[in-house]
Design a protein around this motif. Sequence first.
Motif, mmCIF file in Angstrom:
data_model
loop_
_atom_site.group_PDB
_atom_site.id
_atom_site.type_symbol
_atom_site.label_atom_id
_atom_site.label_comp_id
_atom_site.label_asym_id
_atom_site.label_seq_id
_atom_site.Cartn_x
_atom_site.Cartn_y
_atom_site.Cartn_z
ATOM 1 N N MET A 49 1.184 7.300 -1.484
ATOM 2 C CA MET A 49 2.532 6.782 -1.246
ATOM 3 C C MET A 49 3.072 6.078 -2.481
ATOM 4 O O MET A 49 4.258 6.200 -2.809
ATOM 5 C CB MET A 49 2.524 5.844 -0.035
ATOM 6 C CG MET A 49 2.382 6.567 1.297
ATOM 7 S SD MET A 49 2.612 5.486 2.732
ATOM 8 C CE MET A 49 1.087 4.536 2.668
ATOM 9 N N ASN A 50 2.214 5.347 -3.183
ATOM 10 C CA ASN A 50 2.641 4.699 -4.430
ATOM 11 C C ASN A 50 3.078 5.737 -5.454
ATOM 12 O O ASN A 50 4.094 5.565 -6.137
ATOM 13 C CB ASN A 50 1.493 3.856 -5.005
ATOM 14 C CG ASN A 50 1.524 2.422 -4.516
ATOM 15 O OD1 ASN A 50 2.589 1.848 -4.331
ATOM 16 N ND2 ASN A 50 0.358 1.843 -4.303
ATOM 17 N N GLN A 51 2.313 6.825 -5.571
ATOM 18 C CA GLN A 51 2.648 7.881 -6.516
ATOM 19 C C GLN A 51 3.937 8.570 -6.116
ATOM 20 O O GLN A 51 4.778 8.913 -6.966
ATOM 21 C CB GLN A 51 1.507 8.906 -6.591
ATOM 22 C CG GLN A 51 1.709 9.995 -7.637
ATOM 23 C CD GLN A 51 1.802 9.441 -9.044
ATOM 24 O OE1 GLN A 51 0.923 8.695 -9.473
ATOM 25 N NE2 GLN A 51 2.854 9.782 -9.767
ATOM 26 N N SER A 74 -2.553 -4.185 -3.093
ATOM 27 C CA SER A 74 -3.235 -5.345 -3.672
ATOM 28 C C SER A 74 -4.155 -5.999 -2.651
ATOM 29 O O SER A 74 -5.254 -6.456 -2.990
ATOM 30 C CB SER A 74 -2.207 -6.369 -4.182
ATOM 31 O OG SER A 74 -1.416 -5.814 -5.210
ATOM 32 N N THR A 75 -3.718 -6.033 -1.403
ATOM 33 C CA THR A 75 -4.541 -6.610 -0.344
ATOM 34 C C THR A 75 -5.799 -5.780 -0.123
ATOM 35 O O THR A 75 -6.899 -6.328 0.053
ATOM 36 C CB THR A 75 -3.731 -6.697 0.972
ATOM 37 O OG1 THR A 75 -2.564 -7.485 0.758
ATOM 38 C CG2 THR A 75 -4.575 -7.325 2.078
ATOM 39 N N LEU A 76 -5.666 -4.451 -0.152
ATOM 40 C CA LEU A 76 -6.839 -3.586 -0.015
ATOM 41 C C LEU A 76 -7.839 -3.844 -1.142
ATOM 42 O O LEU A 76 -9.055 -3.901 -0.912
ATOM 43 C CB LEU A 76 -6.409 -2.121 -0.032
ATOM 44 C CG LEU A 76 -5.643 -1.602 1.193
ATOM 45 C CD1 LEU A 76 -5.273 -0.139 0.991
ATOM 46 C CD2 LEU A 76 -6.458 -1.769 2.459
ATOM 47 N N GLN A 77 -7.336 -3.992 -2.361
ATOM 48 C CA GLN A 77 -8.222 -4.269 -3.494
ATOM 49 C C GLN A 77 -8.915 -5.615 -3.341
ATOM 50 O O GLN A 77 -10.106 -5.762 -3.672
ATOM 51 C CB GLN A 77 -7.419 -4.233 -4.801
ATOM 52 C CG GLN A 77 -6.930 -2.844 -5.176
ATOM 53 C CD GLN A 77 -6.122 -2.844 -6.453
ATOM 54 O OE1 GLN A 77 -5.223 -3.658 -6.632
ATOM 55 N NE2 GLN A 77 -6.439 -1.934 -7.369
ATOM 56 N N SER A 80 17.662 2.068 -4.470
ATOM 57 C CA SER A 80 17.534 0.904 -3.602
ATOM 58 C C SER A 80 16.431 1.114 -2.578
ATOM 59 O O SER A 80 15.603 0.221 -2.333
ATOM 60 C CB SER A 80 18.864 0.632 -2.902
ATOM 61 O OG SER A 80 18.748 -0.454 -2.006
ATOM 62 N N LEU A 81 16.401 2.311 -1.980
ATOM 63 C CA LEU A 81 15.377 2.615 -0.983
ATOM 64 C C LEU A 81 13.985 2.599 -1.604
ATOM 65 O O LEU A 81 13.041 2.034 -1.033
ATOM 66 C CB LEU A 81 15.665 3.982 -0.360
ATOM 67 C CG LEU A 81 14.709 4.455 0.737
ATOM 68 C CD1 LEU A 81 14.736 3.507 1.914
ATOM 69 C CD2 LEU A 81 15.070 5.874 1.183
ATOM 70 N N SER A 82 13.837 3.211 -2.787
ATOM 71 C CA SER A 82 12.542 3.228 -3.470
ATOM 72 C C SER A 82 12.064 1.819 -3.762
ATOM 73 O O SER A 82 10.884 1.493 -3.585
ATOM 74 C CB SER A 82 12.645 4.026 -4.778
ATOM 75 O OG SER A 82 13.016 5.355 -4.529
ATOM 76 N N HIS A 83 12.984 0.963 -4.215
ATOM 77 C CA HIS A 83 12.640 -0.418 -4.544
ATOM 78 C C HIS A 83 12.173 -1.173 -3.304
ATOM 79 O O HIS A 83 11.173 -1.913 -3.349
ATOM 80 C CB HIS A 83 13.850 -1.112 -5.164
ATOM 81 C CG HIS A 83 13.603 -2.542 -5.537
ATOM 82 N ND1 HIS A 83 12.845 -2.904 -6.635
ATOM 83 C CD2 HIS A 83 13.995 -3.704 -4.941
ATOM 84 C CE1 HIS A 83 12.792 -4.226 -6.708
ATOM 85 N NE2 HIS A 83 13.475 -4.727 -5.690
ATOM 86 N N GLU A 84 12.886 -0.993 -2.194
ATOM 87 C CA GLU A 84 12.549 -1.713 -0.970
ATOM 88 C C GLU A 84 11.201 -1.277 -0.411
ATOM 89 O O GLU A 84 10.485 -2.079 0.192
ATOM 90 C CB GLU A 84 13.643 -1.498 0.084
ATOM 91 C CG GLU A 84 14.975 -2.152 -0.252
ATOM 92 C CD GLU A 84 14.842 -3.661 -0.418
ATOM 93 O OE1 GLU A 84 14.104 -4.297 0.351
ATOM 94 O OE2 GLU A 84 15.469 -4.209 -1.347
ATOM 95 N N PRO A 139 6.693 -3.905 -0.646
ATOM 96 C CA PRO A 139 5.651 -4.151 0.361
ATOM 97 C C PRO A 139 4.440 -3.240 0.183
ATOM 98 O O PRO A 139 3.311 -3.641 0.503
ATOM 99 C CB PRO A 139 6.374 -3.864 1.693
ATOM 100 C CG PRO A 139 7.551 -3.049 1.345
ATOM 101 C CD PRO A 139 7.960 -3.459 -0.030
ATOM 102 N N LEU A 140 4.643 -2.018 -0.321
ATOM 103 C CA LEU A 140 3.530 -1.105 -0.526
ATOM 104 C C LEU A 140 2.593 -1.640 -1.607
ATOM 105 O O LEU A 140 1.363 -1.512 -1.504
ATOM 106 C CB LEU A 140 4.062 0.269 -0.914
ATOM 107 C CG LEU A 140 3.105 1.456 -0.783
ATOM 108 C CD1 LEU A 140 2.564 1.561 0.625
ATOM 109 C CD2 LEU A 140 3.807 2.740 -1.185
ATOM 110 N N THR A 141 3.166 -2.252 -2.638
ATOM 111 C CA THR A 141 2.357 -2.862 -3.694
ATOM 112 C C THR A 141 1.520 -4.006 -3.130
ATOM 113 O O THR A 141 0.345 -4.182 -3.488
ATOM 114 C CB THR A 141 3.256 -3.384 -4.828
ATOM 115 O OG1 THR A 141 3.989 -2.289 -5.384
ATOM 116 C CG2 THR A 141 2.430 -4.037 -5.920
#
Length: 243
Positions: free
Chosen positions: A79-81, A51-54, A37-41, A45-47
Amino acid sequence: MFTQADYDKLQQIMEESPDKKELLARLLESHKMEISSLSHEIRNPLTVVYSTLQLIESSHPEVLSFRHWGSLRRDVEYMNQLIADLSLYNNCEGVRQEQIYTEDFLKETALSFAISVSDTGIEFTSRIEPGLPSIYGDRIKLRQALLNLLGNAKDAAEGNPAPKILLHAGAQSGSLVISITDNGCGIEPAIIEQIFEPFATYKKNGTGLGLPIARRIASAHHGSLTVSSDPGDGTVFTLTLPI
């Protein structure tokens, strides 16, 4: 977070009585659900941030020359990894059983890794003995474990002026034995067992979950992952799986 040693101790306690087994099984499942649950949450927002940076880079390429921009991007990628590895570590014990034609599977995995190092100076050799029997297991997770081990070998070997990696696979005493050898700097005896603990990393930008994931995948297949190393003479990781 539980280490592999903790899980082994809990497994011993669970075998003592049905009541203990049921209670601890529920506790472990709750623990896994909380991490999932924590990983999903965090991932969602990290994704969006990545995407915004790209999008910013695409619309305003000049930002690539901005001070700290590259560091910011690498931190988000890290952080994504980390979240991806944490999710995999949490779920790598669930094994989807299927028949795996060992020789073909290992050749495909070796070829995939060989392509990834084709533009480097690494000499990669695979020796897969002919006529290996099939095994039953999770093809995707076993591939992940092997690529983790090969990736670590790559990082270690790159410190040698003539880097070499050898993957060898053969049958021995009713088991499939896969060894991955590098000629890197080796691992100091004082930390050799720590490398399998979650988040224990000794390389830049490492999440410290690759080896724990590989060992838990081996354990989930009723196998083992061991290491032997001599500082200055390289390292050998050995994955043993039942046939």
